[in-house]
Design a protein around this motif. Structure first.
Motif, PDB file in Angstrom:
ATOM      1  N   LYS A  61      -6.914  -0.653  -9.910  1.00 18.84           N
ATOM      2  CA  LYS A  61      -6.311  -0.217  -8.651  1.00 18.84           C
ATOM      3  C   LYS A  61      -5.518  -1.369  -8.036  1.00 18.84           C
ATOM      4  CE  LYS A  61      -9.679   3.378  -7.598  1.00 18.84           C
ATOM      5  NZ  LYS A  61     -10.653   3.921  -6.615  1.00 18.84           N
ATOM      6  N   VAL A  62      -4.201  -1.233  -8.042  1.00 18.73           N
ATOM      7  CA  VAL A  62      -3.312  -2.272  -7.513  1.00 18.73           C
ATOM      8  C   VAL A  62      -3.002  -1.944  -6.066  1.00 18.73           C
ATOM      9  CG1 VAL A  62      -1.101  -3.446  -7.800  1.00 18.73           C
ATOM     10  CG2 VAL A  62      -2.310  -2.562  -9.805  1.00 18.73           C
ATOM     11  N   ASP A  63      -3.431  -2.808  -5.151  1.00 17.32           N
ATOM     12  CA  ASP A  63      -3.223  -2.558  -3.727  1.00 17.32           C
ATOM     13  C   ASP A  63      -1.798  -2.955  -3.339  1.00 17.32           C
ATOM     14  OD1 ASP A  63      -3.620  -1.855  -1.155  1.00 17.32           O
ATOM     15  OD2 ASP A  63      -4.998  -3.475  -0.636  1.00 17.32           O
ATOM     16  N   HIS A  64      -0.857  -2.222  -3.920  1.00 17.99           N
ATOM     17  CA  HIS A  64       0.551  -2.522  -3.692  1.00 17.99           C
ATOM     18  C   HIS A  64       1.342  -1.275  -4.063  1.00 17.99           C
ATOM     19  CE1 HIS A  64       3.355  -5.517  -2.493  1.00 17.99           C
ATOM     20  NE2 HIS A  64       3.948  -5.684  -3.666  1.00 17.99           N
ATOM     21  N   PHE A  65       2.668  -1.286  -3.856  1.00 14.64           N
ATOM     22  CA  PHE A  65       3.448  -0.108  -4.215  1.00 14.64           C
ATOM     23  C   PHE A  65       4.236  -0.290  -5.504  1.00 14.64           C
ATOM     24  CE2 PHE A  65       6.131  -2.647  -1.473  1.00 14.64           C
ATOM     25  CZ  PHE A  65       7.369  -2.610  -2.091  1.00 14.64           C
ATOM     26  N   PHE A  66       4.203  -1.486  -6.085  1.00 14.05           N
ATOM     27  CA  PHE A  66       4.738  -1.681  -7.431  1.00 14.05           C
ATOM     28  C   PHE A  66       4.049  -2.874  -8.073  1.00 14.05           C
ATOM     29  CE2 PHE A  66       7.437  -4.527  -5.035  1.00 14.05           C
ATOM     30  CZ  PHE A  66       7.828  -5.535  -5.907  1.00 14.05           C
ATOM     31  N   CYS A  67       4.231  -3.037  -9.388  1.00 19.48           N
ATOM     32  CA  CYS A  67       3.549  -4.092 -10.134  1.00 19.48           C
ATOM     33  C   CYS A  67       4.260  -5.420  -9.879  1.00 19.48           C
ATOM     34  CB  CYS A  67       3.533  -3.768 -11.621  1.00 19.48           C
ATOM     35  SG  CYS A  67       2.532  -2.330 -12.025  1.00 19.48           S
ATOM     36  N   ARG A  99      -5.585   1.513 -19.367  1.00 13.68           N
ATOM     37  CA  ARG A  99      -4.523   2.353 -19.922  1.00 13.68           C
ATOM     38  C   ARG A  99      -3.483   2.686 -18.855  1.00 13.68           C
ATOM     39  NH1 ARG A  99      -7.447   6.896 -23.577  1.00 13.68           N
ATOM     40  NH2 ARG A  99      -5.339   7.047 -24.420  1.00 13.68           N
ATOM     41  N   GLU A 100      -3.888   2.608 -17.586  1.00  7.06           N
ATOM     42  CA  GLU A 100      -2.963   2.848 -16.495  1.00  7.06           C
ATOM     43  C   GLU A 100      -3.461   2.145 -15.238  1.00  7.06           C
ATOM     44  OE1 GLU A 100      -2.820   7.066 -15.913  1.00  7.06           O
ATOM     45  OE2 GLU A 100      -4.773   7.140 -14.938  1.00  7.06           O
ATOM     46  N   PHE A 101      -2.570   1.969 -14.296  1.00  8.30           N
ATOM     47  CA  PHE A 101      -2.910   1.405 -12.995  1.00  8.30           C
ATOM     48  C   PHE A 101      -2.705   2.465 -11.922  1.00  8.30           C
ATOM     49  CE2 PHE A 101      -1.708  -2.577 -15.220  1.00  8.30           C
ATOM     50  CZ  PHE A 101      -2.855  -3.318 -14.969  1.00  8.30           C
ATOM     51  N   ILE A 102      -3.527   2.378 -10.887  1.00  2.35           N
ATOM     52  CA  ILE A 102      -3.340   3.213  -9.700  1.00  2.35           C
ATOM     53  C   ILE A 102      -2.668   2.343  -8.642  1.00  2.35           C
ATOM     54  CG2 ILE A 102      -4.436   4.656  -7.962  1.00  2.35           C
ATOM     55  CD1 ILE A 102      -4.709   5.684 -10.830  1.00  2.35           C
ATOM     56  N   LEU A 103      -1.467   2.713  -8.239  1.00  2.00           N
ATOM     57  CA  LEU A 103      -0.747   1.980  -7.197  1.00  2.00           C
ATOM     58  C   LEU A 103      -1.126   2.580  -5.848  1.00  2.00           C
ATOM     59  CD1 LEU A 103       2.769   1.769  -8.930  1.00  2.00           C
ATOM     60  CD2 LEU A 103       1.054  -0.035  -8.776  1.00  2.00           C
ATOM     61  N   LEU A 104      -1.999   1.895  -5.135  1.00  2.00           N
ATOM     62  CA  LEU A 104      -2.523   2.443  -3.880  1.00  2.00           C
ATOM     63  C   LEU A 104      -1.433   2.595  -2.823  1.00  2.00           C
ATOM     64  CD1 LEU A 104      -5.890   0.473  -3.671  1.00  2.00           C
ATOM     65  CD2 LEU A 104      -5.511   2.806  -4.464  1.00  2.00           C
ATOM     66  N   GLY A 105      -0.508   1.626  -2.770  1.00  2.00           N
ATOM     67  CA  GLY A 105       0.601   1.728  -1.831  1.00  2.00           C
ATOM     68  C   GLY A 105       0.144   1.934  -0.405  1.00  2.00           C
ATOM     69  N   PHE A 106       0.473   3.102   0.153  1.00  2.00           N
ATOM     70  CA  PHE A 106       0.122   3.404   1.543  1.00  2.00           C
ATOM     71  C   PHE A 106      -0.847   4.578   1.610  1.00  2.00           C
ATOM     72  CE2 PHE A 106       4.386   1.658   1.257  1.00  2.00           C
ATOM     73  CZ  PHE A 106       4.301   0.577   2.120  1.00  2.00           C
ATOM     74  N   SER A 107      -1.646   4.747   0.539  1.00  2.00           N
ATOM     75  CA  SER A 107      -2.570   5.884   0.492  1.00  2.00           C
ATOM     76  C   SER A 107      -3.662   5.796   1.549  1.00  2.00           C
ATOM     77  CB  SER A 107      -3.207   5.987  -0.900  1.00  2.00           C
ATOM     78  OG  SER A 107      -3.857   4.767  -1.240  1.00  2.00           O
TER      79      SER A 107
END
Length: 317
Positions: free
Chosen positions: A177-183, A15-23
């Motif tokens: 969980k997307v290991d990026h800052f955008f799709c 239902r949603e993605f978590i954008l890990l980005g620089f977390s």
């Protein structure tokens, strides 16, 4: 497009993605927020400035500045499709984007990036005609052809986006969980539950017409341009010719170098952080640098900006 719509009704998708980005580096988030916000503001101001100048100054109503204003509009939309969400996520503890929002972001950013690839090749053709066929320039690069070339760039870019997005989103996903800052395609491929070799091969061959063929056309155009410039007798004439092409070559090198690195190699864990940095470069840095690259090396744009500022000042006064 039908394949993409089917994905929305598939109950197996998250239902949603978590954008890990620089977390994983929380100490970087505040300085990165300031850096990205400033870059975004400069991108908006710089690209809007070029669009306004190209539209309002009659001396810039030429094919070169028509395509340049298209490029500025592309960069403006491209950064807006990714940076606001990035800024919100940096400030939030829950760095989420809805599945629908991720699909829209993927479609738009990929479409605009693909369109820019083709538009840069069109701009190199314009420079080729201007330098190698100067007496026939106005006949060849007439208004109708310019509109057709711009339309082909936009239609091809959005068609490529629909095709690549469909292939990417049809794969079953084993995480959110997307290991990026955008799709983006390479980041979403890593979430697949199945072997992605076939998909990567298909995406590679789809990417060839969008990335590698325009690069080849640009190199051919500038090969002819270099020959024509070297035949110019006066040093001033050569300098003027190189000046009109130098800015475009710098932009081409920045954009294509990073895009080819990201899309023309298979995803690998070793390149994870490098991929984030490369994506940041063509999603944020390059759109910000394009306006100063074109204006600082172009006396006509600088003069037009001065005239526009003078007009605004007189109106206010």
């Amino acid at each position: 497009m039908h394949a993409i719509m089917n994905i929305f009704v598939n109950e197996s998708v998250p239902r949603e993605f978590i954008l890990l980005g620089f977390s994983d580096r929380p100490w970087l988030e505040l300085p990165l927020f300031v850096l990205f916000l400033l870059s975004y503001i400069l991108t908006i101001v710089g690209n809007l400035g070029i669009i306004l100048v190209a539209h309002l100054d009659s001396k810039l109503h030429t094919p070169m500045y028509f395509f340049l204003s298209n490029l500025s509009f592309l960069d403006l939309c491209y950064t807006t499709s990714t940076v606001p969400q990035l800024l919100v996520n940096i400030c939030s503890t829950w760095k989420a984007i809805s599945y629908g929002g991720c699909v829209v972001q993927l479609l738009i950013s990929l479409a605009l990036g693909s369109t820019e690839c083709i538009l840069l090749a069109v701009m190199s053709f314009d420079r080729f005609v201007a330098i190698c066929r100067p007496l026939h320039y106005s006949v060849i690069m007439h208004k109708r052809l310019c509109l057709q070339l711009a339309a082909v760039s936009w239609i091809s870019g959005f068609s490529n986006s629909v095709l690549q997005s469909s292939l990417t989103l049809q794969m079953p996903l084993c995480g959110h969980k997307v290991d990026h800052f955008f799709c983006e395609v390479p980041a979403l491929l890593k979430l697949s539950c199945v072997d992605t070799t076939t998909n990567e091969t298909e995406l590679f061959f789809i990417g060839v017409p969008i990335l590698l063929i325009p690069v080849a056309l640009i190199l051919i155009s500038y090969g002819f341009i270099a020959q024509a410039v070297l035949r110019i007798q006066s040093a001033e004439g050569r300098q003027k010719a190189f000046g009109t092409c130098g800015s475009h070559l710098v932009v081409v090198s920045l954009f294509y170098g990073t895009a080819i690195y990201m899309y023309m190699q298979p995803p690998s864990p070793a390149s994870k952080d490098r991929g984030k940095m490369v994506s940041l470069f063509y999603a944020i840095i390059t759109p910000m640098l394009n306006p100063p690259i074109y204006t600082l090396r172009n006396k006509y744009v600088k003069e037009a900006l001065k005239r526009l500022i003078a007009r605004i000042f007189l109106i206010e006064k």
